[in-house]
Design an enzyme around this catalytic site. Structure first.
Site, PDB file in Angstrom:
ATOM      1  N   ASN A   1       0.835  -1.204   0.000  1.00  0.00           N
ATOM      2  CA  ASN A   1       0.000   0.000   0.000  1.00  0.00           C
ATOM      3  C   ASN A   1       0.870   1.254   0.000  1.00  0.00           C
ATOM      4  OD1 ASN A   1       0.584  -0.700   2.725  1.00  0.00           O
ATOM      5  ND2 ASN A   1      -1.140   0.490   3.487  1.00  0.00           N
TER       6      ASN A   1
ATOM      7  N   GLU B   1       0.458   5.364   0.452  1.00  0.00           N
ATOM      8  CA  GLU B   1      -0.457   6.440   0.846  1.00  0.00           C
ATOM      9  C   GLU B   1       0.055   7.793   0.379  1.00  0.00           C
ATOM     10  OE1 GLU B   1      -0.964   5.930   5.068  1.00  0.00           O
ATOM     11  OE2 GLU B   1      -2.174   4.117   4.772  1.00  0.00           O
TER      12      GLU B   1
ATOM     13  N   GLU C   1      -3.257  -4.563  -3.043  1.00  0.00           N
ATOM     14  CA  GLU C   1      -3.776  -5.424  -4.111  1.00  0.00           C
ATOM     15  C   GLU C   1      -3.749  -4.681  -5.453  1.00  0.00           C
ATOM     16  OE1 GLU C   1      -5.050  -4.669  -1.203  1.00  0.00           O
ATOM     17  OE2 GLU C   1      -6.516  -6.129  -0.490  1.00  0.00           O
TER      18      GLU C   1
HETATM   19  N1  THU Z   1      -5.407  -1.334   2.530  1.00  0.00           N
HETATM   20  C1  THU Z   1      -4.899  -2.192   1.599  1.00  0.00           C
HETATM   21  O1  THU Z   1      -3.756  -2.031   1.158  1.00  0.00           O
HETATM   22  N2  THU Z   1      -5.661  -3.214   1.174  1.00  0.00           N
HETATM   23  C2  THU Z   1      -6.918  -3.467   1.631  1.00  0.00           C
HETATM   24  O2  THU Z   1      -7.594  -4.317   1.095  1.00  0.00           O
HETATM   25  C3  THU Z   1      -7.424  -2.724   2.789  1.00  0.00           C
HETATM   26  C4  THU Z   1      -6.736  -1.440   3.082  1.00  0.00           C
HETATM   27  C5  THU Z   1      -4.580  -0.183   2.965  1.00  0.00           C
HETATM   28  C6  THU Z   1      -5.110   1.158   2.514  1.00  0.00           C
HETATM   29  C7  THU Z   1      -4.516   2.086   3.550  1.00  0.00           C
HETATM   30  O3  THU Z   1      -3.215   2.458   3.127  1.00  0.00           O
HETATM   31  C8  THU Z   1      -4.389   1.228   4.793  1.00  0.00           C
HETATM   32  O4  THU Z   1      -4.492  -0.128   4.358  1.00  0.00           O
HETATM   33  C9  THU Z   1      -5.433   1.495   5.849  1.00  0.00           C
HETATM   34  O5  THU Z   1      -6.698   1.465   5.310  1.00  0.00           O
END
Ligand code: THU
Length: 306
Positions: A51, A53, A64
């Site tokens: 992930n 941000e 994903e």
């Molecule tokens: N997040 C993911 O990477 N995948 C998911 O399916 C759920 C949420 C991330 C997004 C954000 O950076 C952090 O987790 C908290 O929501």
């Protein structure tokens, strides 16, 4: 009954290890929730994502979707549109037996996964860092939205070879050629408006990005974002978040005039998060003459505010 037949136990073990490893590169300074993902493609490759941000929050990229964007950039979608055989999502190792709700792919990611898989033969593994729980994708998304057009796939470009070309000659003209070439790998099954990008990083690497369209266009990923996300997955944000030193992007005008297209082809929030102030960004809209700006130009107003 979930359909989990196509993957072997050995595939799951190797994909779990890749997803857990990918998690360590996650850039999540705002939520502090790190996620890693690994996709097993129909032809047996494992492609990871984490992930990523950004401070403006709404355009964070989940692990994903990072992995899907990376797979597309590497030309996997040129071979077959339903390239995802398995997705493993691994959340930050908390403790064993965390509730499923903490390790489950979000609804938006389910939607994007559905564009690139056959729902009845795709496996999803949710991992708490200790144990993976196996599901069929059809259990996760019922009646997902699909709005895809038939397209004729283009010959796949070697992302690795293009990145090598960029590294050997990181001059603007050459970077634009690379950005134009990687457009061939873009997922263009909805609007058929492919984009390509390449970025250079402070640690001396080059990363391509190809645009990813989705039936739900709110979930499209622009090529520049995809390149940044791939760099983060490869560890480029480990030392500094301002790791992009130069970028080139090739984008379609989408029927707008070139000036409007130019303004809309760069996401300032993405630039604010990951570009060094003096980074040069070169944009080419269709076949128009390219235009170069400095990252800090996008934020000249902040100098007045300070
Ligand atoms: N997040 C993911 O990477 N995948 C998911 O399916 C759920 C949420 C991330 C997004 C954000 O950076 C952090 O987790 C908290 O929501």
């Amino acid at each position: 009954m979930p359909n989990t037949a196509p993957v072997s136990a050995a595939d799951i073990v190797r994909a779990l290890a890749a997803a857990r490893q990918a998690r360590s590169n996650a850039y999540a300074p705002y939520s502090n929730f790190k996620v890693g993902a690994a996709i097993l493609t129909q032809d047996g490759q494992l492609i990871t994502g984490c992930n990523v941000e950004i401070a403006s929050w709404e355009e964070a990229t989940c692990a994903e979707r990072s992995a899907i964007a990376s797979a597309v950039t590497q030309g996997v979608a040129n071979e077959r549109a339903d390239f995802i055989k398995m997705v493993v999502v691994s959340t930050q190792a908390a403790k064993p037996n965390v509730p499923l709700t903490l390790i489950s792919p979000c609804g938006a990611c389910r939607q994007v996964i559905s564009d690139f898989c056959s729902p009845l033969s795709c496996t999803v593994v949710m991992d708490d860092g200790h144990e993976g729980k196996v599901f069929g994708f059809d259990e996760l998304l019922l009646h997902g939205f699909r709005y895809n057009q038939p397209i004729s796939p283009l010959p796949r470009m070697s992302c690795q070879a293009l990145e090598k070309t960029a590294l050997l000659n990181p001059h603007t003209g050459n970077l634009l050629e690379v950005a134009r070439a990687v457009k061939a790998n873009a997922a263009r099954q909805v609007q058929d408006l492919p984009e390509g990008a390449v970025i250079m990083t402070t640690d001396g690497r080059a990363f391509c990005g190809a645009g990813v369209e989705n039936g739900c266009t709110a979930l499209n990923m622009r090529a520049l974002r995809v390149a940044a996300v791939r760099a983060v997955d490869a560890g480029a944000a480990k030392t500094s978040s301002a790791f992009i030193t130069k970028a080139a992007i090739a984008v379609p005008s989408r029927g707008r005039n070139a000036q409007a297209a130019l303004r809309q082809s760069i996401n300032p929030a993405l630039v604010a998060e990951f570009f060094s102030d003096d980074a040069e960004i070169t944009v080419q809209i269709d076949e128009n003459p390219p235009f170069t700006l400095r990252a800090s130009d996008l934020f000249s107003w902040t100098n007045q505010a300070a």
